[in-house]
Design a protein around this motif. Structure first.
Motif, mmCIF file in Angstrom:
data_model
loop_
_atom_site.group_PDB
_atom_site.id
_atom_site.type_symbol
_atom_site.label_atom_id
_atom_site.label_comp_id
_atom_site.label_asym_id
_atom_site.label_seq_id
_atom_site.Cartn_x
_atom_site.Cartn_y
_atom_site.Cartn_z
ATOM 1 N N LEU A 138 0.821 -1.204 0.000
ATOM 2 C CA LEU A 138 0.000 0.000 0.000
ATOM 3 C C LEU A 138 0.861 1.263 0.000
ATOM 4 O O LEU A 138 0.552 2.239 -0.692
ATOM 5 N N ARG A 139 1.958 1.236 0.744
ATOM 6 C CA ARG A 139 2.834 2.405 0.830
ATOM 7 C C ARG A 139 3.477 2.736 -0.518
ATOM 8 O O ARG A 139 3.542 3.902 -0.913
ATOM 9 N N VAL A 140 3.963 1.723 -1.228
ATOM 10 C CA VAL A 140 4.715 2.006 -2.448
ATOM 11 C C VAL A 140 3.810 2.220 -3.665
ATOM 12 O O VAL A 140 4.245 2.822 -4.660
ATOM 13 N N LEU A 141 2.568 1.741 -3.608
ATOM 14 C CA LEU A 141 1.666 1.945 -4.744
ATOM 15 C C LEU A 141 1.206 3.396 -4.831
ATOM 16 O O LEU A 141 0.922 4.036 -3.819
ATOM 17 N N ARG A 142 1.123 3.904 -6.055
ATOM 18 C CA ARG A 142 0.500 5.196 -6.264
ATOM 19 C C ARG A 142 -0.996 5.080 -6.008
ATOM 20 O O ARG A 142 -1.578 3.991 -6.143
ATOM 21 N N PRO A 143 -1.659 6.163 -5.649
ATOM 22 C CA PRO A 143 -3.120 6.107 -5.486
ATOM 23 C C PRO A 143 -3.778 5.553 -6.743
ATOM 24 O O PRO A 143 -3.495 6.007 -7.855
ATOM 25 N N GLY A 144 -4.606 4.541 -6.565
ATOM 26 C CA GLY A 144 -5.227 3.883 -7.695
ATOM 27 C C GLY A 144 -4.400 2.766 -8.299
ATOM 28 O O GLY A 144 -4.878 2.037 -9.177
ATOM 29 N N GLY A 145 -3.151 2.619 -7.844
ATOM 30 C CA GLY A 145 -2.320 1.515 -8.304
ATOM 31 C C GLY A 145 -2.862 0.184 -7.796
ATOM 32 O O GLY A 145 -3.668 0.132 -6.863
ATOM 33 N N GLU A 146 -2.421 -0.902 -8.403
ATOM 34 C CA GLU A 146 -3.026 -2.204 -8.127
ATOM 35 C C GLU A 146 -1.994 -3.250 -7.725
ATOM 36 O O GLU A 146 -0.888 -3.282 -8.266
ATOM 37 N N LEU A 147 -2.401 -4.097 -6.817
ATOM 38 C CA LEU A 147 -1.692 -5.327 -6.468
ATOM 39 C C LEU A 147 -2.365 -6.484 -7.184
ATOM 40 O O LEU A 147 -3.597 -6.620 -7.141
ATOM 41 N N HIS A 148 -1.575 -7.324 -7.848
ATOM 42 C CA HIS A 148 -2.077 -8.556 -8.452
ATOM 43 C C HIS A 148 -1.238 -9.711 -7.928
ATOM 44 O O HIS A 148 -0.006 -9.692 -8.051
#
Length: 209
Positions: A138-148
């Motif tokens: 969550l910290r490294v993802l940009r807002p709206g970025g996704e984990l798959h």
């Protein structure tokens, strides 16, 4: 990375078995599972992508062939696996980085990644560390970025294999989803599942920062 090395489970469970990774992956059809994960991830040219627990690099190499314009980084705590990944990428002429790191302490700045990928890594961690790793995602993802993510489904079932492995006891899709939600990820969805010889049942997940 100068911090003291911490215990970890290598890609094949034991360090000396790393040379078996490639033949194991071929027999188990891991490339097909990776392809299904990448189909879901929707990486585009210009995206910055991080794979957690990249091992010998097969997932990122497949992605590099699919999307030449993406910036790709893989992290793993196993120096031998990283060396193998770098050699594979170099032989194929693919530009990507492989760095030493741990899922619960990612060596990337805040809000710097469009996609985080994870393949058969999460079950190597205990439940508390799983949540810590998802917080780092969550910290490294940009807002709206996704984990798959794709991982083994340890739900006990008659005649099945997954639940016999001690690392998979209780490692169910429900628990995987709970770890993501506990970390603050949104729109957590189990978006597919499958089963293959050798590796047994597995489930795909998507979550949004």
């Amino acid at each position: 990375m100068t911090e003291t090395a911490r215990p970890y489970i290598p890609a094949m469970g034991r360090h000396w078995m790393l040379f078996l990774y490639d033949p194991f992956a071929r027999v188990a059809g891991v490339s097909r599972v990776h392809g299904q994960l990448l189909d879901r991830a929707g990486v585009q040219p210009g995206h910055t992508v991080l794979e957690i627990g990249c091992g010998p690099g097969d997932l990122l190499i497949q992605l590099g062939r699919r999307v030449p314009g993406a910036t790709l980084t893989g992290i793993d705590p196993d120096p031998a696996a990283l060396r193998k990944a770098r050699r594979k990428a170099a032989r194929r002429g693919l530009a990507m980085r492989f760095e030493l790191g741990y899922a619960e302490q990612l060596p990337l700045p805040d809000d710097s990644v469009d996609r985080v990928l994870s393949s058969y890594m999460l079950h190597h961690l205990d439940p508390e560390t799983q949540v810590a790793a998802m917080r780092e995602v969550l910290r490294v993802l940009r807002p709206g970025g996704e984990l798959h993510l794709v991982d083994a489904d340890g739900t006990p079932h008659a005649g099945g294999r997954n639940h016999r492995h001690p690392r998979l006891a209780g490692h169910t899709p429900a628990r995987i989803g709970d770890a993501m939600r506990a970390a603050g990820l949104r729109e957590v969805t189990e978006n597919g599942h499958g089963e293959r010889p050798v590796i047994g049942r597995y489930a795909f997940f998507r979550a949004v920062a």
